[in-house]
Scaffold this motif. Structure first.
Motif, mmCIF file in Angstrom:
data_model
loop_
_atom_site.group_PDB
_atom_site.id
_atom_site.type_symbol
_atom_site.label_atom_id
_atom_site.label_comp_id
_atom_site.label_asym_id
_atom_site.label_seq_id
_atom_site.Cartn_x
_atom_site.Cartn_y
_atom_site.Cartn_z
ATOM 1 N N PHE A 168 0.842 -1.192 0.000
ATOM 2 C CA PHE A 168 0.000 0.000 0.000
ATOM 3 C C PHE A 168 0.883 1.250 0.000
ATOM 4 O O PHE A 168 1.975 1.254 0.587
ATOM 5 N N ARG A 169 0.378 2.317 -0.617
ATOM 6 C CA ARG A 169 1.114 3.585 -0.607
ATOM 7 C C ARG A 169 1.393 4.036 0.825
ATOM 8 O O ARG A 169 2.462 4.569 1.116
ATOM 9 N N GLU A 170 0.411 3.835 1.701
ATOM 10 C CA GLU A 170 0.588 4.238 3.096
ATOM 11 C C GLU A 170 1.753 3.491 3.743
ATOM 12 O O GLU A 170 2.574 4.074 4.460
ATOM 13 N N VAL A 211 -4.291 0.379 -4.604
ATOM 14 C CA VAL A 211 -3.437 -0.147 -3.527
ATOM 15 C C VAL A 211 -2.105 0.594 -3.498
ATOM 16 O O VAL A 211 -1.837 1.404 -2.615
ATOM 17 N N GLY A 212 -1.243 0.295 -4.462
ATOM 18 C CA GLY A 212 0.094 0.885 -4.481
ATOM 19 C C GLY A 212 0.920 0.267 -5.582
ATOM 20 O O GLY A 212 0.580 0.392 -6.749
#
Length: 219
Positions: A168-170, A211-212
């Motif tokens: 994920f980008r986070e 998602v990323g």
């Protein structure tokens, strides 16, 4: 594969740690009291121990006396935050002492530092046509060195250690920048675009919708 023993009597915390380390490529075994941990240590070899202090049967400080001759690095995890307890844990031979509650990103960073210190991490990674020397932080393709910024290198290393897994980008932002992901930030996307071109991963480092990114490599 890195073998980690998690000695923690609070099962939700133990499960969270196990999940986080498994995603980082570690094989984790959980023990829920000091006596069980001692039994496991008699039968198995571990590269790292995450050890709670306040345990049933045998507490963490007592268990540390048993662990010390085995020369396995230990990180204490505990709610006991007094300076006296921290000093005691370090004097008993622990590599680090993390006070609960803690952020997963902090735990992973400290685990990585200890594993590098004990040379448990692979010194050289070869993936996607690249050769990555984690000791010198140098990267080569076809014998030619690729110059990366510190952020680009940390981003590359994150993907290299998590092949074929959607990130994920986070998660990427927190692991590389060490901060909480700012909503709407384009930092991850911009850095990934530059990294792709620099290392020749235009087709390997793929975007995952909503998602990323994921590094698609064979093997």
């Amino acid at each position: 594969m890195i073998q980690v023993l998690i000695v923690e009597d609070e099962k939700p915390i133990s499960s969270l740690i196990r999940l986080s380390l498994t995603k980082e490529g570690c094989a984790c075994t959980c023990a829920y009291d000091g006596a069980q941990a001692a039994d496991l240590l008699e039968r198995n070899r571990y590269d790292l121990i995450l050890l709670d202090v306040m345990l049933p049967e045998v507490d963490g400080f007592e268990l540390m006396e048993y662990i010390r001759p085995l020369e396995i690095p230990v990180i204490f995890l505990t709610a006991r935050s007094s300076v006296r307890d921290r000093v005691k844990g370090l004097r008993l031979g622990a590599e680090d002492y993390i006070v609960k509650p803690f952020e997963t990103i902090e735990l992973l960073a400290r685990v990585d530092v200890v594993l590098r210190r004990y040379k448990k991490r692979d010194a050289v990674l070869e993936i996607g046509g690249l050769r990555i020397d984690t000791g010198s932080m140098q990267v080569w393709r076809d014998g030619e060195e690729i110059c990366l910024t510190r952020t680009e290198y940390e981003l590359l290393l994150l993907f290299a250690r998590s092949p074929r897994r959607a990130l994920f980008r986070e998660t990427i932002y927190e692991r590389v920048w060490g901060e909480e992901y700012p909503f709407g930030s384009r930092a991850v996307d911009l850095h990934v675009q530059r990294l792709r071109k620099k290392v020749g991963w235009e087709h390997l480092l793929q975007a995952v919708n909503k998602v990323g990114y994921r590094l698609e490599v064979d093997g």
